[in-house]
Structures are given as structure tokens and as C-alpha cells.
Motif scaffolding. Structure first.
Motif, short mmCIF file in Angstrom:
data_model
loop_
_atom_site.label_atom_id
_atom_site.label_comp_id
_atom_site.label_asym_id
_atom_site.label_seq_id
_atom_site.Cartn_x
_atom_site.Cartn_y
_atom_site.Cartn_z
N ARG A 14 0.83 -1.20 0.00
CA ARG A 14 0.00 0.00 0.00
C ARG A 14 0.87 1.25 0.00
O ARG A 14 1.98 1.23 0.53
CB ARG A 14 -0.91 0.02 1.24
N VAL A 15 0.32 2.32 -0.57
CA VAL A 15 0.96 3.63 -0.48
C VAL A 15 -0.01 4.58 0.21
O VAL A 15 -1.22 4.48 0.06
CB VAL A 15 1.38 4.21 -1.86
N ARG A 16 0.56 5.47 1.00
CA ARG A 16 -0.21 6.50 1.70
C ARG A 16 0.38 7.85 1.36
O ARG A 16 1.55 7.97 1.00
CB ARG A 16 -0.13 6.31 3.21
N LEU A 17 -0.44 8.86 1.55
CA LEU A 17 0.04 10.23 1.41
C LEU A 17 -0.91 11.16 2.13
O LEU A 17 -2.03 10.78 2.47
CB LEU A 17 0.20 10.62 -0.06
N GLU A 18 -0.44 12.36 2.38
CA GLU A 18 -1.27 13.40 2.98
C GLU A 18 -1.16 14.66 2.14
O GLU A 18 -0.12 14.93 1.54
CB GLU A 18 -0.80 13.73 4.40
N THR A 19 -2.24 15.40 2.11
CA THR A 19 -2.23 16.70 1.45
C THR A 19 -3.12 17.63 2.26
O THR A 19 -3.82 17.20 3.18
CB THR A 19 -2.69 16.59 -0.03
N GLY A 20 -3.08 18.90 1.92
CA GLY A 20 -3.82 19.88 2.70
C GLY A 20 -5.05 20.42 2.00
O GLY A 20 -5.23 20.26 0.79
N TYR A 21 -5.87 21.09 2.79
CA TYR A 21 -7.13 21.65 2.30
C TYR A 21 -6.93 22.69 1.20
O TYR A 21 -7.81 22.89 0.37
CB TYR A 21 -7.91 22.26 3.47
N ALA A 22 -5.78 23.35 1.17
CA ALA A 22 -5.54 24.41 0.19
C ALA A 22 -4.96 23.87 -1.12
O ALA A 22 -4.46 24.63 -1.93
CB ALA A 22 -4.61 25.46 0.78
N GLN A 23 -5.05 22.57 -1.31
CA GLN A 23 -4.56 21.94 -2.53
C GLN A 23 -5.69 21.13 -3.18
O GLN A 23 -5.62 19.91 -3.29
CB GLN A 23 -3.35 21.06 -2.22
N ALA A 37 -4.74 17.88 7.79
CA ALA A 37 -4.31 17.16 6.59
C ALA A 37 -5.38 16.14 6.20
O ALA A 37 -6.10 15.62 7.05
CB ALA A 37 -2.99 16.45 6.83
N THR A 38 -5.46 15.88 4.90
CA THR A 38 -6.32 14.83 4.39
C THR A 38 -5.42 13.69 3.95
O THR A 38 -4.51 13.91 3.14
CB THR A 38 -7.17 15.33 3.21
N ALA A 39 -5.65 12.52 4.48
CA ALA A 39 -4.80 11.36 4.19
C ALA A 39 -5.51 10.42 3.22
O ALA A 39 -6.74 10.29 3.25
CB ALA A 39 -4.46 10.61 5.48
N PHE A 40 -4.71 9.78 2.38
CA PHE A 40 -5.22 8.83 1.40
C PHE A 40 -4.36 7.59 1.40
O PHE A 40 -3.18 7.63 1.77
CB PHE A 40 -5.18 9.44 -0.01
N GLU A 41 -4.95 6.49 0.91
CA GLU A 41 -4.22 5.24 0.77
C GLU A 41 -4.65 4.56 -0.53
O GLU A 41 -5.79 4.69 -0.96
CB GLU A 41 -4.52 4.34 1.97
N LEU A 42 -3.71 3.87 -1.13
CA LEU A 42 -3.96 3.11 -2.34
C LEU A 42 -3.40 1.72 -2.14
O LEU A 42 -2.22 1.56 -1.81
CB LEU A 42 -3.28 3.77 -3.54
N SER A 43 -4.24 0.69 -2.33
CA SER A 43 -3.77 -0.68 -2.27
C SER A 43 -3.12 -1.03 -3.59
O SER A 43 -3.72 -0.85 -4.65
CB SER A 43 -4.93 -1.63 -2.00
N LEU A 44 -1.90 -1.52 -3.55
CA LEU A 44 -1.19 -1.89 -4.76
C LEU A 44 -1.58 -3.28 -5.24
O LEU A 44 -1.24 -3.68 -6.34
CB LEU A 44 0.32 -1.82 -4.53
N ASP A 45 -2.32 -4.02 -4.42
CA ASP A 45 -2.74 -5.37 -4.78
C ASP A 45 -3.97 -5.41 -5.66
O ASP A 45 -4.05 -6.19 -6.59
CB ASP A 45 -3.01 -6.21 -3.53
N ASP A 46 -4.96 -4.55 -5.34
CA ASP A 46 -6.22 -4.68 -6.06
C ASP A 46 -6.76 -3.38 -6.64
O ASP A 46 -7.89 -3.33 -7.09
CB ASP A 46 -7.29 -5.35 -5.19
N VAL A 47 -5.98 -2.33 -6.60
CA VAL A 47 -6.40 -1.07 -7.19
C VAL A 47 -5.31 -0.64 -8.16
O VAL A 47 -4.14 -0.58 -7.81
CB VAL A 47 -6.60 0.02 -6.11
N THR A 48 -5.71 -0.32 -9.37
CA THR A 48 -4.73 0.16 -10.33
C THR A 48 -4.49 1.63 -10.13
O THR A 48 -5.27 2.32 -9.46
CB THR A 48 -5.19 -0.07 -11.78
N THR A 49 -3.42 2.14 -10.72
CA THR A 49 -3.13 3.57 -10.63
C THR A 49 -3.55 4.29 -11.89
O THR A 49 -3.16 5.40 -12.14
CB THR A 49 -1.63 3.80 -10.35
#
Length: 158
Positions: free
Chosen positions: A109-118, A142-154
Motif C-alpha cells: 500500500r501507499v499512503r500520502l497526505e495533502t492539505g485543504y488548500a490543494q 491534513a487529508t490522508a489517502f491510501e492506495l492498495s497496490l494489490d487490487d487497485v490500479t493507478t
């Protein structure tokens, strides 16, 4: 143009870090750009991390890195696209590149965070299949997101 893997301390990364600091200061207030310094550069080094840049005849177009959170999760950080190259698909391409590197390194999995002003970033991550999760980092609002590399494509969802 192809992505090149470099150290965070490489000269090609300097314009990215400068641009990112200026952008954070403009969007969140003076001093917000100092958060660019909140992670040690070595965390983006192999074998557990990576940092890539896209160059156009010596101009840093885009870049970003991944750093280990745990054995299965990596975090995307320092993602930036040169304002002169925005709205041309480079951010989506960068996310796919970073997700591919994370897979190669064995992460799930990959995670990331970004802010409200983006708002552009928030829309991009949702469009690419990232799922909003509870905030996990030190940033307020911050708003955090995650992407599963097993079952979600990019690839973008339409």
C-alpha cells in the motif's frame, strides 16, 4: 522524458524543494514551507525508499519520493510539478511511477497526505483510486489517502 531515480540531495531536486516550499508558504502562510524539511533525506534512499525526478532538457518538471512506514506501507512525499508544466498529466504519471517503485520494493500500500488548500491534489488522488483514510501524520487539517497496490490500479477512473 523519463523519470530518473536520484537522491533527495541531488542538484536536480533543489528546484523541486524550493518550489514546494514557496507553494506551501503561498497556500498555507509564511513558514509553512519549512515542513519540507521534516523528514531526513536518507529516508528516501534504497533499499526501502526512492526519489525520482522528471527532467526536460535540464529543467525539473516533476518529482517525488517514497519512504518506508512499515514492511507493507510506503508514504509518498515531496510530490511537486513545476507550474510551467502543470495540467499536462505529469502528476498522474509521477504517481504511477512511484506506485510502480513501491511494488518493486515489495510494498502493498501507499499512503500520502495533502492539505485543504490543494484542491487539485485532492481531486487527483480521488480520481486515481486513492481512498481517504484517517490522518496518520503530524499535520493539522491534513487529508490522508491510501492506495492498495494489490487490487487497485493507478490508472485514472472515468
Amino acid at each position: 522524458m523519463d523519470y530518473v531515480q536520484v537522491a533527495l540531495t541531488a542538484p536536480e531536486v533543489a528546484p523541486l524543494l524550493t518550489g514546494l516550499r514557496q507553494e506551501y508558504d503561498a497556500r498555507y502562510g509564511q513558514g509553512a514551507g519549512e515542513s519540507v524539511l521534516d523528514v531526513d533525506a536518507g529516508e528516501f534512499d534504497g533499499p526501502t525508499g526512492a526519489f525520482v525526478v522528471l527532467l526536460d532538457e535540464g529543467t525539473t518538471v516533476a518529482g517525488g519520493g517514497i519512504r518506508r512506514i512499515d514492511d507493507t506501507v510506503v508514504e509518498i512525499k515531496r510530490m511537486w510539478t513545476n507550474p510551467d508544466y502543470r495540467r499536462q498529466g505529469y502528476a498522474s504519471r509521477l504517481l504511477r511511477e512511484l506506485a510502480g517503485l513501491a511494488r518493486q520494493l515489495g510494498y502493498q500500500r501507499v499512503r500520502l497526505e495533502t492539505g485543504y488548500a490543494q484542491p487539485e491534489a485532492l481531486a487527483l488522488y480521488r480520481r486515481l483510486g486513492f481512498v481517504q483514510i484517517d490522518s496518520y501524520g503530524p499535520y493539522e487539517n491534513a487529508t490522508a489517502f491510501e492506495l492498495s497496490l494489490d487490487d487497485v490500479t493507478t490508472k485514472p477512473r472515468h
